[in-house]
Design a protein around this motif. Structure first.
Motif, mmCIF file in Angstrom:
data_model
loop_
_atom_site.group_PDB
_atom_site.id
_atom_site.type_symbol
_atom_site.label_atom_id
_atom_site.label_comp_id
_atom_site.label_asym_id
_atom_site.label_seq_id
_atom_site.Cartn_x
_atom_site.Cartn_y
_atom_site.Cartn_z
ATOM 1 N N VAL A 82 -16.549 0.161 -9.514
ATOM 2 C CA VAL A 82 -15.357 -0.682 -9.438
ATOM 3 C C VAL A 82 -15.739 -2.057 -8.899
ATOM 4 O O VAL A 82 -16.381 -2.164 -7.859
ATOM 5 N N LEU A 83 -15.342 -3.099 -9.628
ATOM 6 C CA LEU A 83 -15.575 -4.466 -9.187
ATOM 7 C C LEU A 83 -14.277 -5.058 -8.658
ATOM 8 O O LEU A 83 -13.217 -4.905 -9.262
ATOM 9 N N LYS A 84 -14.383 -5.745 -7.519
ATOM 10 C CA LYS A 84 -13.261 -6.516 -6.995
ATOM 11 C C LYS A 84 -13.433 -7.936 -7.530
ATOM 12 O O LYS A 84 -14.452 -8.574 -7.299
ATOM 13 N N VAL A 85 -12.437 -8.410 -8.260
ATOM 14 C CA VAL A 85 -12.507 -9.723 -8.899
ATOM 15 C C VAL A 85 -11.531 -10.652 -8.198
ATOM 16 O O VAL A 85 -10.321 -10.410 -8.194
ATOM 17 N N GLU A 86 -12.087 -11.714 -7.588
ATOM 18 C CA GLU A 86 -11.262 -12.668 -6.856
ATOM 19 C C GLU A 86 -11.286 -14.022 -7.554
ATOM 20 O O GLU A 86 -12.163 -14.302 -8.353
ATOM 21 N N GLY A 87 -10.315 -14.858 -7.212
ATOM 22 C CA GLY A 87 -10.228 -16.188 -7.794
ATOM 23 C C GLY A 87 -9.202 -16.265 -8.905
ATOM 24 O O GLY A 87 -9.291 -17.114 -9.787
ATOM 25 N N LEU A 88 -8.216 -15.383 -8.879
ATOM 26 C CA LEU A 88 -7.234 -15.293 -9.957
ATOM 27 C C LEU A 88 -5.913 -15.998 -9.647
ATOM 28 O O LEU A 88 -5.018 -15.985 -10.476
ATOM 29 N N GLU A 89 -5.776 -16.585 -8.487
ATOM 30 C CA GLU A 89 -4.493 -17.127 -8.046
ATOM 31 C C GLU A 89 -3.863 -18.061 -9.082
ATOM 32 O O GLU A 89 -2.671 -18.016 -9.335
ATOM 33 N N GLU A 90 -4.664 -18.909 -9.708
ATOM 34 C CA GLU A 90 -4.142 -19.889 -10.660
ATOM 35 C C GLU A 90 -3.851 -19.276 -12.032
ATOM 36 O O GLU A 90 -3.173 -19.882 -12.849
ATOM 37 N N ALA A 91 -4.340 -18.080 -12.288
ATOM 38 C CA ALA A 91 -4.179 -17.471 -13.612
ATOM 39 C C ALA A 91 -2.945 -16.581 -13.700
ATOM 40 O O ALA A 91 -2.609 -16.104 -14.771
ATOM 41 N N ASN A 105 -9.860 1.099 -16.335
ATOM 42 C CA ASN A 105 -8.588 0.687 -15.742
ATOM 43 C C ASN A 105 -8.744 -0.679 -15.079
ATOM 44 O O ASN A 105 -9.823 -1.032 -14.613
ATOM 45 N N VAL A 106 -7.638 -1.420 -15.038
ATOM 46 C CA VAL A 106 -7.571 -2.679 -14.295
ATOM 47 C C VAL A 106 -6.288 -2.648 -13.474
ATOM 48 O O VAL A 106 -5.217 -2.371 -14.018
ATOM 49 N N THR A 107 -6.413 -2.896 -12.178
ATOM 50 C CA THR A 107 -5.229 -2.967 -11.319
ATOM 51 C C THR A 107 -5.223 -4.299 -10.591
ATOM 52 O O THR A 107 -6.277 -4.843 -10.265
ATOM 53 N N LEU A 108 -4.040 -4.817 -10.345
ATOM 54 C CA LEU A 108 -3.879 -6.048 -9.573
ATOM 55 C C LEU A 108 -3.321 -5.701 -8.211
ATOM 56 O O LEU A 108 -2.424 -4.862 -8.092
ATOM 57 N N GLU A 109 -3.868 -6.335 -7.184
ATOM 58 C CA GLU A 109 -3.410 -6.098 -5.825
ATOM 59 C C GLU A 109 -3.313 -7.413 -5.092
ATOM 60 O O GLU A 109 -3.910 -8.407 -5.485
ATOM 61 N N ARG A 110 -2.551 -7.408 -4.026
ATOM 62 C CA ARG A 110 -2.400 -8.604 -3.201
ATOM 63 C C ARG A 110 -3.059 -8.363 -1.858
ATOM 64 O O ARG A 110 -2.941 -7.300 -1.276
ATOM 65 N N ASP A 111 -3.777 -9.391 -1.392
ATOM 66 C CA ASP A 111 -4.441 -9.327 -0.097
ATOM 67 C C ASP A 111 -3.381 -9.415 1.000
ATOM 68 O O ASP A 111 -2.465 -10.229 0.939
ATOM 69 N N ASN A 112 -3.486 -8.585 2.008
ATOM 70 C CA ASN A 112 -2.500 -8.554 3.091
ATOM 71 C C ASN A 112 -2.689 -9.663 4.105
ATOM 72 O O ASN A 112 -1.908 -9.792 5.029
ATOM 73 N N ALA A 113 -3.713 -10.476 3.964
ATOM 74 C CA ALA A 113 -4.029 -11.515 4.944
ATOM 75 C C ALA A 113 -3.157 -12.749 4.715
ATOM 76 O O ALA A 113 -3.568 -13.726 4.127
ATOM 77 N N GLU A 114 -1.921 -12.684 5.173
ATOM 78 C CA GLU A 114 -1.030 -13.839 5.113
ATOM 79 C C GLU A 114 -1.040 -14.535 6.458
ATOM 80 O O GLU A 114 -1.354 -13.944 7.480
ATOM 81 N N ASP A 115 -0.639 -15.809 6.478
ATOM 82 C CA ASP A 115 -0.564 -16.508 7.755
ATOM 83 C C ASP A 115 0.712 -16.089 8.492
ATOM 84 O O ASP A 115 1.582 -15.413 7.962
ATOM 85 N N ASP A 116 0.840 -16.502 9.756
ATOM 86 C CA ASP A 116 1.922 -16.024 10.609
ATOM 87 C C ASP A 116 3.309 -16.435 10.138
ATOM 88 O O ASP A 116 4.265 -15.680 10.267
ATOM 89 N N ALA A 171 0.200 -14.388 -0.485
ATOM 90 C CA ALA A 171 -0.942 -13.476 -0.443
ATOM 91 C C ALA A 171 -1.840 -13.722 -1.653
ATOM 92 O O ALA A 171 -1.356 -13.968 -2.758
ATOM 93 N N ALA A 172 -3.139 -13.666 -1.427
ATOM 94 C CA ALA A 172 -4.099 -13.852 -2.517
ATOM 95 C C ALA A 172 -4.066 -12.619 -3.425
ATOM 96 O O ALA A 172 -3.933 -11.489 -2.959
ATOM 97 N N ILE A 173 -4.188 -12.861 -4.715
ATOM 98 C CA ILE A 173 -4.194 -11.754 -5.672
ATOM 99 C C ILE A 173 -5.627 -11.513 -6.124
ATOM 100 O O ILE A 173 -6.414 -12.443 -6.258
ATOM 101 N N PHE A 174 -5.971 -10.241 -6.318
ATOM 102 C CA PHE A 174 -7.289 -9.884 -6.834
ATOM 103 C C PHE A 174 -7.124 -8.697 -7.765
ATOM 104 O O PHE A 174 -6.098 -8.008 -7.752
ATOM 105 N N ALA A 175 -8.125 -8.482 -8.581
ATOM 106 C CA ALA A 175 -8.102 -7.373 -9.536
ATOM 107 C C ALA A 175 -9.195 -6.379 -9.189
ATOM 108 O O ALA A 175 -10.264 -6.759 -8.700
ATOM 109 N N LEU A 176 -8.917 -5.117 -9.431
ATOM 110 C CA LEU A 176 -9.924 -4.069 -9.341
ATOM 111 C C LEU A 176 -10.184 -3.604 -10.769
ATOM 112 O O LEU A 176 -9.291 -3.095 -11.444
#
Length: 138
Positions: free
Chosen positions: A54-63, A86-97, A103-108
């Motif tokens: 499984v690859l974590k693919v980051e850098g998709l925010e603009e797409a 399979n391809v799944t999209l997830e959001r990073d839980n690291a939001e600011d206060d 949240a940043a989006i990434f794909a698995l």
């Protein structure tokens, strides 16, 4: 006589093979990949390859326009390197206060084999004019 004997032997081999195969479970999925590993005595052992596919693919925010469309486009893009299961999209839980930064989006991206995933990770990963960052997901 030799031809008759040869055909009889061939028929006997076929029957033996059919008898051997009867009742044997044939899995519908691919068999697991085994890798050779050696020890100090130089004896080759085989072990199950449990490394991630499984690859974590980051850098998709603009797409991101439509998540289903993005998943389909990513699957098509990564199919050039091998079988994608399979391809799944997830959001990073690291939001600011104060929640001003989304949240940043990434794909698995789940590949069928480690070799296919390695090929994709090592390749130039330009997607829709974005430079994607691929890393192993465990």
């Amino acid at each position: 006589l030799k031809k008759d004997m040869k055909s009889t032997v061939e028929e006997l081999e076929k029957v033996k093979e059919e008898e051997r195969v009867k009742g044997v479970f044939v899995p519908s999925e691919k068999r697991p990949v085994f890798v050779a590993s050696g020890d100090s005595a130089g004896v080759q052992k085989r072990s199950l390859d449990r490394r991630s596919t499984v690859l974590k693919v980051e850098g998709l925010e603009e797409a991101v326009v439509d998540e289903e469309t993005l998943k389909t486009e990513l699957k098509e893009h990564f199919k050039t390197f091998g079988a994608v299961s399979n391809v799944t999209l997830e959001r990073d839980n690291a939001e600011d206060d104060d929640n001003t930064v989304p949240a940043a989006i990434f794909a698995l991206v789940h590949f069928s084999t480690r070799l296919d995933a390695e090929r994709a990770k090592e390749s130039d990963t330009n997607f829709k004019d974005l430079c994607l960052k691929c890393s192993w997901h465990h």
